[in-house]
Scaffold this motif. Sequence first.
Motif, PDB file in Angstrom:
ATOM      1  N   GLN B  32       0.821  -1.201   0.000  1.00 18.48           N
ATOM      2  CA  GLN B  32       0.000   0.000   0.000  1.00 18.48           C
ATOM      3  C   GLN B  32       0.859   1.255   0.000  1.00 18.48           C
ATOM      4  O   GLN B  32       0.531   2.242  -0.664  1.00 18.48           O
ATOM      5  CB  GLN B  32      -0.965  -0.038   1.193  1.00 18.48           C
ATOM      6  CG  GLN B  32      -2.114   0.937   1.065  1.00 18.48           C
ATOM      7  CD  GLN B  32      -2.911   0.718  -0.206  1.00 18.48           C
ATOM      8  OE1 GLN B  32      -3.369  -0.381  -0.492  1.00 18.48           O
ATOM      9  NE2 GLN B  32      -3.077   1.761  -0.995  1.00 18.48           N
ATOM     10  N   MET B  35       2.082   1.752  -3.427  1.00 15.43           N
ATOM     11  CA  MET B  35       1.022   2.323  -4.261  1.00 15.43           C
ATOM     12  C   MET B  35       0.959   3.837  -4.090  1.00 15.43           C
ATOM     13  O   MET B  35       0.816   4.574  -5.059  1.00 15.43           O
ATOM     14  CB  MET B  35      -0.341   1.719  -3.885  1.00 15.43           C
ATOM     15  CG  MET B  35      -0.544   0.288  -4.312  1.00 15.43           C
ATOM     16  SD  MET B  35      -0.470   0.057  -6.083  1.00 15.43           S
ATOM     17  CE  MET B  35       0.942  -1.038  -6.151  1.00 15.43           C
ATOM     18  N   VAL B  36       1.058   4.292  -2.839  1.00 13.56           N
ATOM     19  CA  VAL B  36       0.994   5.732  -2.599  1.00 13.56           C
ATOM     20  C   VAL B  36       2.106   6.436  -3.372  1.00 13.56           C
ATOM     21  O   VAL B  36       1.878   7.440  -4.066  1.00 13.56           O
ATOM     22  CB  VAL B  36       1.097   6.039  -1.085  1.00 13.56           C
ATOM     23  CG1 VAL B  36       1.279   7.531  -0.849  1.00 13.56           C
ATOM     24  CG2 VAL B  36      -0.133   5.524  -0.353  1.00 13.56           C
ATOM     25  N   PHE B  39       1.467   6.114  -7.228  1.00 12.41           N
ATOM     26  CA  PHE B  39       0.371   6.997  -7.633  1.00 12.41           C
ATOM     27  C   PHE B  39       0.843   8.459  -7.617  1.00 12.41           C
ATOM     28  O   PHE B  39       0.495   9.242  -8.498  1.00 12.41           O
ATOM     29  CB  PHE B  39      -0.830   6.831  -6.695  1.00 12.41           C
ATOM     30  CG  PHE B  39      -1.815   5.788  -7.126  1.00 12.41           C
ATOM     31  CD1 PHE B  39      -1.431   4.493  -7.409  1.00 12.41           C
ATOM     32  CD2 PHE B  39      -3.168   6.114  -7.259  1.00 12.41           C
ATOM     33  CE1 PHE B  39      -2.339   3.535  -7.805  1.00 12.41           C
ATOM     34  CE2 PHE B  39      -4.100   5.163  -7.662  1.00 12.41           C
ATOM     35  CZ  PHE B  39      -3.680   3.871  -7.928  1.00 12.41           C
ATOM     36  N   GLY B  40       1.628   8.791  -6.595  1.00 13.10           N
ATOM     37  CA  GLY B  40       2.121  10.168  -6.497  1.00 13.10           C
ATOM     38  C   GLY B  40       2.974  10.544  -7.699  1.00 13.10           C
ATOM     39  O   GLY B  40       2.890  11.648  -8.231  1.00 13.10           O
ATOM     40  N   ILE B  43       0.148   9.061 -11.382  1.00 14.35           N
ATOM     41  CA  ILE B  43      -1.275   9.125 -11.735  1.00 14.35           C
ATOM     42  C   ILE B  43      -1.886  10.508 -11.532  1.00 14.35           C
ATOM     43  O   ILE B  43      -1.728  11.129 -10.483  1.00 14.35           O
ATOM     44  CB  ILE B  43      -2.052   8.033 -10.968  1.00 14.35           C
ATOM     45  CG1 ILE B  43      -1.547   6.664 -11.448  1.00 14.35           C
ATOM     46  CG2 ILE B  43      -3.552   8.189 -11.179  1.00 14.35           C
ATOM     47  CD1 ILE B  43      -2.463   5.522 -11.282  1.00 14.35           C
TER      48      ILE B  43
ATOM     49  N   TYR C 321      -3.300  10.362  -5.550  1.00 18.00           N
ATOM     50  CA  TYR C 321      -2.497   9.837  -4.431  1.00 18.00           C
ATOM     51  C   TYR C 321      -2.945  10.436  -3.120  1.00 18.00           C
ATOM     52  O   TYR C 321      -2.817   9.820  -2.073  1.00 18.00           O
ATOM     53  CB  TYR C 321      -0.998  10.004  -4.676  1.00 18.00           C
ATOM     54  CG  TYR C 321      -0.509  11.420  -4.729  1.00 18.00           C
ATOM     55  CD1 TYR C 321      -0.479  12.123  -5.931  1.00 18.00           C
ATOM     56  CD2 TYR C 321      -0.066  12.074  -3.588  1.00 18.00           C
ATOM     57  CE1 TYR C 321      -0.045  13.433  -5.990  1.00 18.00           C
ATOM     58  CE2 TYR C 321       0.374  13.383  -3.640  1.00 18.00           C
ATOM     59  CZ  TYR C 321       0.380  14.053  -4.852  1.00 18.00           C
ATOM     60  OH  TYR C 321       0.813  15.345  -4.894  1.00 18.00           O
ATOM     61  N   SER C 323      -6.059  10.883  -2.348  1.00 12.81           N
ATOM     62  CA  SER C 323      -7.150   9.996  -1.973  1.00 12.81           C
ATOM     63  C   SER C 323      -6.619   8.699  -1.380  1.00 12.81           C
ATOM     64  O   SER C 323      -7.166   8.167  -0.408  1.00 12.81           O
ATOM     65  CB  SER C 323      -7.999   9.665  -3.208  1.00 12.81           C
ATOM     66  OG  SER C 323      -8.418  10.831  -3.851  1.00 12.81           O
ATOM     67  N   LEU C 324      -5.553   8.204  -1.994  1.00 16.68           N
ATOM     68  CA  LEU C 324      -4.967   6.956  -1.528  1.00 16.68           C
ATOM     69  C   LEU C 324      -4.463   7.113  -0.092  1.00 16.68           C
ATOM     70  O   LEU C 324      -4.643   6.218   0.740  1.00 16.68           O
ATOM     71  CB  LEU C 324      -3.824   6.586  -2.472  1.00 16.68           C
ATOM     72  CG  LEU C 324      -3.507   5.127  -2.708  1.00 16.68           C
ATOM     73  CD1 LEU C 324      -4.716   4.370  -3.200  1.00 16.68           C
ATOM     74  CD2 LEU C 324      -2.407   5.019  -3.757  1.00 16.68           C
ATOM     75  N   ILE C 325      -3.868   8.236   0.191  1.00 10.82           N
ATOM     76  CA  ILE C 325      -3.343   8.473   1.544  1.00 10.82           C
ATOM     77  C   ILE C 325      -4.501   8.587   2.551  1.00 10.82           C
ATOM     78  O   ILE C 325      -4.424   8.048   3.664  1.00 10.82           O
ATOM     79  CB  ILE C 325      -2.464   9.744   1.562  1.00 10.82           C
ATOM     80  CG1 ILE C 325      -1.207   9.506   0.730  1.00 10.82           C
ATOM     81  CG2 ILE C 325      -2.106  10.141   2.986  1.00 10.82           C
ATOM     82  CD1 ILE C 325      -0.407  10.762   0.436  1.00 10.82           C
TER      83      ILE C 325
END
Lengths: 489, 489, 489
Positions: B32, B35-36, B39-40, B43, C321, C323-325
């Motif tokens: 996870q 992923m952060v 994504f940072g 995305i 990201y 949102s992910l956080i």
Amino acid sequence: MGNCCEILGNFFCGQKNTNIRISLPAVCFVWQIAMVILFGVFIRYDEESDVRKWLEHKHSENITSDIENDFYFRYPSFQDVHVMIFVGFGFLMTFLKRYSFGGVGFNFMIASFGLQWALLMQGWFHSLDPATGKIYIGVESLINADFCCAGSLIAYGALLGKVSPVQMMVVTLFGITLFAVEEFIILTLLHCRDAGGSMVIHAFGGYYGLAISWVLYRPNLHQSKRLNGSVYHSDVFAMIGTLFLWMFWPSFNSAITDHGDGQPRAAINTYIALASSVITTIGISSMSQKKGKLDMVHIQNATLAGGVAMGTAAEFMITPYGSLIVGFCCGIISTFGYLFVTPFLEKYLKLQDTCGIHNLHAVPGMLGGFIGAIVAAAATVEVYGEEGLIRVFDFEGEFADRSVGTQGGFQAAGTCVAVAFGVVGGAAVGLILRLPIWGDPADDNCYDDEVYWEVPEDEETIPPVLEYNNHMIHKHQDISESNFSVEQS
Amino acid sequence: MGNCCEILGNFFCGQKNTNIRISLPAVCFVWQIAMVILFGVFIRYDEESDVRKWLEHKHSENITSDIENDFYFRYPSFQDVHVMIFVGFGFLMTFLKRYSFGGVGFNFMIASFGLQWALLMQGWFHSLDPATGKIYIGVESLINADFCCAGSLIAYGALLGKVSPVQMMVVTLFGITLFAVEEFIILTLLHCRDAGGSMVIHAFGGYYGLAISWVLYRPNLHQSKRLNGSVYHSDVFAMIGTLFLWMFWPSFNSAITDHGDGQPRAAINTYIALASSVITTIGISSMSQKKGKLDMVHIQNATLAGGVAMGTAAEFMITPYGSLIVGFCCGIISTFGYLFVTPFLEKYLKLQDTCGIHNLHAVPGMLGGFIGAIVAAAATVEVYGEEGLIRVFDFEGEFADRSVGTQGGFQAAGTCVAVAFGVVGGAAVGLILRLPIWGDPADDNCYDDEVYWEVPEDEETIPPVLEYNNHMIHKHQDISESNFSVEQS
Amino acid sequence: MGNCCEILGNFFCGQKNTNIRISLPAVCFVWQIAMVILFGVFIRYDEESDVRKWLEHKHSENITSDIENDFYFRYPSFQDVHVMIFVGFGFLMTFLKRYSFGGVGFNFMIASFGLQWALLMQGWFHSLDPATGKIYIGVESLINADFCCAGSLIAYGALLGKVSPVQMMVVTLFGITLFAVEEFIILTLLHCRDAGGSMVIHAFGGYYGLAISWVLYRPNLHQSKRLNGSVYHSDVFAMIGTLFLWMFWPSFNSAITDHGDGQPRAAINTYIALASSVITTIGISSMSQKKGKLDMVHIQNATLAGGVAMGTAAEFMITPYGSLIVGFCCGIISTFGYLFVTPFLEKYLKLQDTCGIHNLHAVPGMLGGFIGAIVAAAATVEVYGEEGLIRVFDFEGEFADRSVGTQGGFQAAGTCVAVAFGVVGGAAVGLILRLPIWGDPADDNCYDDEVYWEVPEDEETIPPVLEYNNHMIHKHQDISESNFSVEQS
């Protein structure tokens, strides 16, 4: 069944034969092959789903965006209706303690079979192009096919647990056929409006099922009484059906209404009527029981009566408080039906109605038809506007001169046609079903999945523990393990 | 597992260690956090969901209405697909008597984990902007991420009850990665069309799961036989999964097809094929059992085969009766698979396939790929129109000169690529999973939620009554209360 | 309840009276009739659902297509929200072993009652036309009414099993009223943005329920401990609720955001945050238990925390990201809440919170409010564009000169208002509920459907088999049949 038995003699000596190993596959394959042939001859894509025709249509109509395709107006509602047909009706019928497989499984079969035949029957009556002899289908055809199945599924509610799947195939075949004919008479010949089908779906389906059930009266059904009831978790399963029907009913009543204002108005009216039904159902249910306890049968069924009764009037300008009143009354009427009418029908009219469709579909559907007639007759230019009246009631072509009063009269006549088709058609189909060839269960064998399903044996749940227990028990008491074959579900 | 055991020696002496208190949290948090970070770095919102870019896009493209945003074309279908992934697949796997938590719970975990990784993997392969090095996501990306998870969830069907959640994380990680690569090869390099993923989702996912299961063969799995079956209510739960998959499959196959005619055509074709599957499944199921009884395994699974097999061809002009024939055949093939092929595979090929994904995904998916190839090759200008052929098969840019015959050949080749990726990738991943570090259960401990879940103790239901009973029993028989710890569900 | 008991004397001598046969029907009918009158006086169709007004509106605004009707922008999201309210919240509360009827049934009652009152209350505060004195409702009003009910349903989560349906009617009546007032203050006076209701729905609803529960503290609730837990299948039922909430949360947070880019952005952000929540919840849950076993309570609840916490910020440019956080942190916080805070609150603060709404709604909702404040304050022209800032934060009219920093401050203030309304309003309503006239159950009678529902007797499942067993047992042991009235579902 007595008469039939005497006449047909040795067909019935001894235990009824519920073996459907030949008849069910035969029906399935004969019909499915017939469907392939008939689809091949008749069914084609319409201009919104055929790539060549859609591109030509866009050019000729000067449509600039693909969003104008009817798909985007109707597909979300179609999927909601689809959920109502398969999960809504299916799970609503899982409430019996040992007929959940039959409830949800045969519902699945009936609808899958029926929608194919409905595409053909409705196509022949409503969208056969005389130039090409083809039926052109689109998203709206799928919604109508699902609607058409609803009639037969309602009928299944009255017959639940007492008929064989082969019989249900016959009920569906004739049900869809009758539906298409009465729908043609009501919507096309009488030019009624019935977007949510109070008349064509609910009143027809309800009386169709009741008439069949009346003809198939089983005097010794009390022999299956032990299975004609729910258990705790089967009632929770049934709530899945209730809620999906309840939540998506606004989509049901608005799925094929006019683009633009018609769809939101139908959705809003239905939403309001349903909320009102719930509250009056709870009131009556609580009032009727010792200590004010609520009855799951009422909550599962009568809460939906507001949606049924708004099937015709939802697209009209019935006003929000009008919808509230309809829901108010229908919640009360339907709950009273479960309390008093169903037992009365069974005792004095010899009408066995497993799910109480009389109270949920037949009566609210008929009422809905008359409510629609009244609301139509009360329409005014002031409320609708000139253009609006034409738009809502489709006063065009040969019906351009019809007054709203006349329209109201035709709406009422349409309701009577739907009920008549249900009663007469159901009685005829019931007689066919009394032939002793369909594999229906004996009176002491109803409401039991064992008859038509391979049911898992529920002997043990966490075997190691039970083994230990059984071991202990054996040692002390010498009881065979099977004595403790308690259920775990 | 024999070889592995010998080689790795004392790893395996005694009882297997299913403690995942360190490994599962470690995998969850490491991934996870990764992923952060990713994504940072990568995305961003695309131009339909970024406020600045959308306003600029509207101005530059002269879009007058917000309804032209892709959201309004695809979001209803996205939500239907989302329900299929989480409720459809999840509840379909609750059918085992004591593995319902694992079925629906690990499905939830796999999909939530997988969709994040899918957004990245599919982004890198399909929508990485070389100018900025960013991936721009919108509603269509979410649909594709859900699709991507479906491959790994199908694989989970073969492994259900026999693997640990940590192993499933590994299966998902590699499954998503392999998916993105084969999808890139099939859709981009071979330029195949596969909107509903017969090839890229079902054939790949099916063979991926089968190959893993084959490598993980458990010779003594019969020791868990007592738990490898359903109970009455677990079969009803599984029907929730079946029905949501069945109802929303038209949305699955139409979710990413062309705006306008493409979406309704794909939905109609899938709807028809599925209905046909149900009827032939019921026919074969009834024919195969003593007294014609239906088997819930068939109804829960084979009824869906028509949707799988229409994954590629649904967006083509296969015609309604063509869809009906596909459903007809796949219902039969899939049911025969459950009756004969799954037992054969287990006995002779040492392939244990808990949910029978061979019959529901692998074979119908592969067939769907070839059906798509045939329908593509048979396309004519007469049916599609010049413009329509280009629109449906995307004959643009470097593929402008491709003929439909060539397209058919590439579609067939794509199917083979999907199967090859599944088999080879699955075998490799299976070998990784044989490492004795993943906390998988022993052969006599499979299909049991006790291993990975805190399972409520089901000692008593209506305690006052049972207490009374126990009291009676104590007095007369001196048996400890626990002997009667019977199940209540 | 002790104090109250002393003061009110003989009201409480002996067993509590749970008879609601007069009070529940009285409340239902009085309120439903009041609704009819108030709807008649105030509520009318808006211009998108009134046929005359829509046609005029189309002409005056030069709208060429019916697809521009707000219905097509919002109806799919409305239906998703509707499912969350009735199936999501309803089934999430079926987890108790013998309170599933009450969980799903009273949820149904509360929401059906609440949405009618919400249409009026929100109408008076937000859309009363001063010229005509009427409230004009459309699809967005239905979404808002559903949202409004969510507040009271969250409060029900804290009270589940400990209150009577009449009490819940009171909770709902005041809950909706308080909601409309705080919403007016937060959205209109403070001009906050809160599309998914982190503040106005979750923080308010959570603290409202907690305050009521605190006032209604039951010192002897341990007497009902045997029923305060789940059984295997009730946990599976609860997963239906969890999953429908989880899947449709993107629709919840995007249902009333801006047309165009606002809806996809809110959906994408929520989708990402929820996926992240699942993974961290699983990590913490596994870490906290012996052998790393997962706890269903966490999976059913904490996985949703990411959606709650994104209620305010989802429509902003929080970035994927970001949102992910948010999901990452809230999954952890919520699971820790279930592990440590709920037991602490119960033990030291005398706060009994059946569903743990503190961890799922109160805290994540409050956090979501502050996250929204931070994201708003951090907004820049570079990211949003000039026009975009005005669009997203609605900087128009009297708020045209507000800076993003000021907006952030008001967002934070709005969160505090929501919490304050919850705490103070809940305490006041709790005092009202302590009147001994509401028919609530005694401390040893909580969590039991027997009190308010006709519960089916679950004596036997497959009667022939059991009859045989019982017969055997009688012969050998002379135990009455009722001793074996073991549960079957």
